[in-house]
Design a protein around this motif. Sequence first.
Motif, mmCIF file in Angstrom:
data_model
loop_
_atom_site.group_PDB
_atom_site.id
_atom_site.type_symbol
_atom_site.label_atom_id
_atom_site.label_comp_id
_atom_site.label_asym_id
_atom_site.label_seq_id
_atom_site.Cartn_x
_atom_site.Cartn_y
_atom_site.Cartn_z
ATOM 1 N N ARG A 6 50.898 -12.331 67.773
ATOM 2 C CA ARG A 6 51.679 -10.997 66.110
ATOM 3 C C ARG A 6 51.258 -9.519 66.873
ATOM 4 N N GLN A 7 49.999 -9.227 67.450
ATOM 5 C CA GLN A 7 49.954 -7.854 67.556
ATOM 6 C C GLN A 7 51.359 -7.377 68.403
ATOM 7 N N ALA A 8 51.705 -7.768 69.475
ATOM 8 C CA ALA A 8 53.159 -7.538 69.854
ATOM 9 C C ALA A 8 54.075 -6.877 69.210
ATOM 10 N N HIS A 9 54.046 -8.501 68.157
ATOM 11 C CA HIS A 9 54.735 -7.952 66.816
ATOM 12 C C HIS A 9 54.924 -6.368 65.456
ATOM 13 N N ILE A 10 53.771 -6.719 66.168
ATOM 14 C CA ILE A 10 53.559 -5.886 64.996
ATOM 15 C C ILE A 10 53.904 -4.311 65.587
ATOM 16 N N LEU A 11 53.281 -4.201 66.960
ATOM 17 C CA LEU A 11 53.390 -2.875 68.162
ATOM 18 C C LEU A 11 54.975 -2.348 67.432
ATOM 19 N N GLU A 12 55.746 -3.757 68.126
ATOM 20 C CA GLU A 12 57.006 -3.165 68.098
ATOM 21 C C GLU A 12 57.776 -2.709 67.095
ATOM 22 N N GLU A 13 57.359 -3.373 65.782
ATOM 23 C CA GLU A 13 57.968 -2.808 64.600
ATOM 24 C C GLU A 13 57.558 -1.421 63.841
ATOM 25 N N VAL A 14 56.176 -1.449 64.600
ATOM 26 C CA VAL A 14 55.697 0.044 64.531
ATOM 27 C C VAL A 14 56.046 0.913 64.804
ATOM 28 N N ARG A 16 59.393 0.772 65.862
ATOM 29 C CA ARG A 16 60.970 0.887 65.545
ATOM 30 C C ARG A 16 61.433 1.850 64.571
ATOM 31 N N ARG A 17 60.309 1.574 63.457
ATOM 32 C CA ARG A 17 60.192 2.201 62.633
ATOM 33 C C ARG A 17 59.838 3.488 62.449
ATOM 34 N N HIS A 46 42.581 0.477 70.813
ATOM 35 C CA HIS A 46 43.599 0.577 72.432
ATOM 36 C C HIS A 46 44.109 1.277 72.412
ATOM 37 N N HIS A 47 44.094 2.388 71.334
ATOM 38 C CA HIS A 47 45.161 4.019 71.520
ATOM 39 C C HIS A 47 46.785 3.139 71.665
ATOM 40 N N ARG A 48 47.074 2.098 71.088
ATOM 41 C CA ARG A 48 48.062 1.770 70.449
ATOM 42 C C ARG A 48 49.076 2.162 70.032
ATOM 43 N N LEU A 49 48.560 2.830 68.745
ATOM 44 C CA LEU A 49 48.935 2.598 67.470
ATOM 45 C C LEU A 49 48.153 3.666 66.470
ATOM 46 N N ASP A 50 48.676 4.830 65.803
ATOM 47 C CA ASP A 50 47.598 5.506 64.417
ATOM 48 C C ASP A 50 47.252 4.527 63.690
ATOM 49 N N LYS A 51 46.475 3.688 62.742
ATOM 50 C CA LYS A 51 46.072 3.631 61.530
ATOM 51 C C LYS A 51 45.928 4.769 60.743
ATOM 52 N N VAL A 52 46.967 4.152 59.070
ATOM 53 C CA VAL A 52 46.349 5.052 57.928
ATOM 54 C C VAL A 52 46.140 4.229 56.868
ATOM 55 N N HIS A 53 46.114 5.092 56.860
ATOM 56 C CA HIS A 53 45.671 4.054 55.006
ATOM 57 C C HIS A 53 46.937 3.376 54.482
ATOM 58 N N GLY A 54 46.672 2.208 54.193
ATOM 59 C CA GLY A 54 47.514 1.561 54.289
ATOM 60 C C GLY A 54 48.555 1.150 55.261
ATOM 61 N N GLY A 55 48.258 0.971 56.158
ATOM 62 C CA GLY A 55 49.525 0.735 57.464
ATOM 63 C C GLY A 55 49.157 1.172 58.456
ATOM 64 N N ALA A 56 50.155 1.726 59.481
ATOM 65 C CA ALA A 56 50.061 1.966 60.268
ATOM 66 C C ALA A 56 51.071 3.286 60.745
ATOM 67 N N THR A 57 51.111 3.977 61.758
ATOM 68 C CA THR A 57 52.257 5.135 62.680
ATOM 69 C C THR A 57 52.394 4.976 64.154
ATOM 70 N N VAL A 58 53.233 5.532 64.632
ATOM 71 C CA VAL A 58 53.348 5.404 65.922
ATOM 72 C C VAL A 58 52.481 6.445 66.587
ATOM 73 N N ASP A 234 69.915 12.093 69.972
ATOM 74 C CA ASP A 234 70.521 10.494 69.893
ATOM 75 C C ASP A 234 70.886 10.157 68.925
ATOM 76 N N ASP A 235 71.132 8.540 69.211
ATOM 77 C CA ASP A 235 71.577 7.772 67.920
ATOM 78 C C ASP A 235 70.338 6.720 67.696
ATOM 79 N N GLN A 236 69.484 6.727 68.864
ATOM 80 C CA GLN A 236 68.231 6.089 68.339
ATOM 81 C C GLN A 236 67.276 6.615 67.383
ATOM 82 N N LEU A 237 67.627 8.361 66.777
ATOM 83 C CA LEU A 237 67.180 8.839 65.454
ATOM 84 C C LEU A 237 66.824 8.205 64.271
ATOM 85 N N SER A 238 65.759 7.646 64.267
ATOM 86 C CA SER A 238 66.130 6.730 63.044
ATOM 87 C C SER A 238 66.863 7.504 61.600
#
Length: 267
Positions: A6-14, A16-17, A46-58, A234-238
Motif C-alpha cells: 500500500r505504501q509503495a502505491h502511495i509513493l508512486e501516486e505522489v 506521479r502527481r 523514511h524521507h520518501r515524501l513530505d507530509k503536509v496538511h491534508g496530504g503529501a507532496t514529493v 519535456d512531456d513528463q511535466l504535469s
Amino acid sequence: MLAAERQAHILEEVQRRGAVRVSELSQLLNVSDMTIRRDLDILAAHHRLDKVHGGATVRRAPSTEEPGFEAKWVQQTSEKQAIAAEAAALISPGSAIGLSAGTTTWTLARLLWEIPDLTVVTNSMRIAGVLHGSGPTAPNVVLTGGVRTPSDALVGPVAVSTLQMLHLDIVFLGVHGMDSQAGFTTPNLLEADTDRALIAAGRRLVVLADHTKWGTIGISTIARLDQADVLITDDQLSSGAQQSLREAVGELRVTRSRSGDEEEEQD
C-alpha cells in the motif's frame, strides 16, 4: 493488501502527481483516512515524501544541497537530449551564445559542432572540454575564470567581472529548480550571482529544465519565471505545471522524450 504494498502505491501516486490528498488516497486504495495518515507518517519518517496538511507532496531536497556533475548527468538522459535538440534549433550560425554550467547545457554543447562560426561563452570547464578542438566548424570558446563548485561551475567575482564585459545573442541557462513563487533557483549563492551576470549579458534567455526541476527550490533565486523568453522542458511535466509556466514565461516548448514514448507504448 499488505502495508508495504500500500505504501509503495502511495509513493508512486505522489511521485506521479507531485501532491495528493489523504481523501484521494483513501478512495483509491479503499482504506480509511487514518490508515493513509499512518502510512504517510512512515513514509515521511523514511524521507520518501513530505507530509503536509491534508496530504503529501514529493520530498524536496534541502535548499543548499548541491549534487555533483557525475550524480546528475546520468539522470533524465533522454529528456535532456530532447531538450538540447530543441535548444540547438534556436541557434543561428555566427551567433555569440552563453551556456551556464549544468548537465543539460553540457548535453546541448555536444550538438554545437554542427553549427558554424559560433562563439560560446561558458563558466563550465566540462562544456569547454566538449568544445575544445580544431577544424572548420570548431566553436570559439571563452571560459570564464572563477572558483569551482561541486557541480563544476566556475563562479564568483572573477566570473562575474568577465561576463559584465560581454554581449551575447542568446543565453542558455540550466537550473537546479523552478517554482511559481521562487522562480529559477540554485543551491549555491555564488553561482546565482554568476548566472545573473550571464543573463544580463544576453539579449535573449532560454531556460533548459526537465520535469524533475519543477517544485525544487534552491536557496537563491537566479531569475523570475517571467524573465525567460523561452523555457524548454519535456512531456513528463504535469499539465498543471505546464499551465503555470505558460502563464509566466514568454514561450513554453514541451519536447517529446524517449522515456515518454516508452510509457505510451506500455499503456
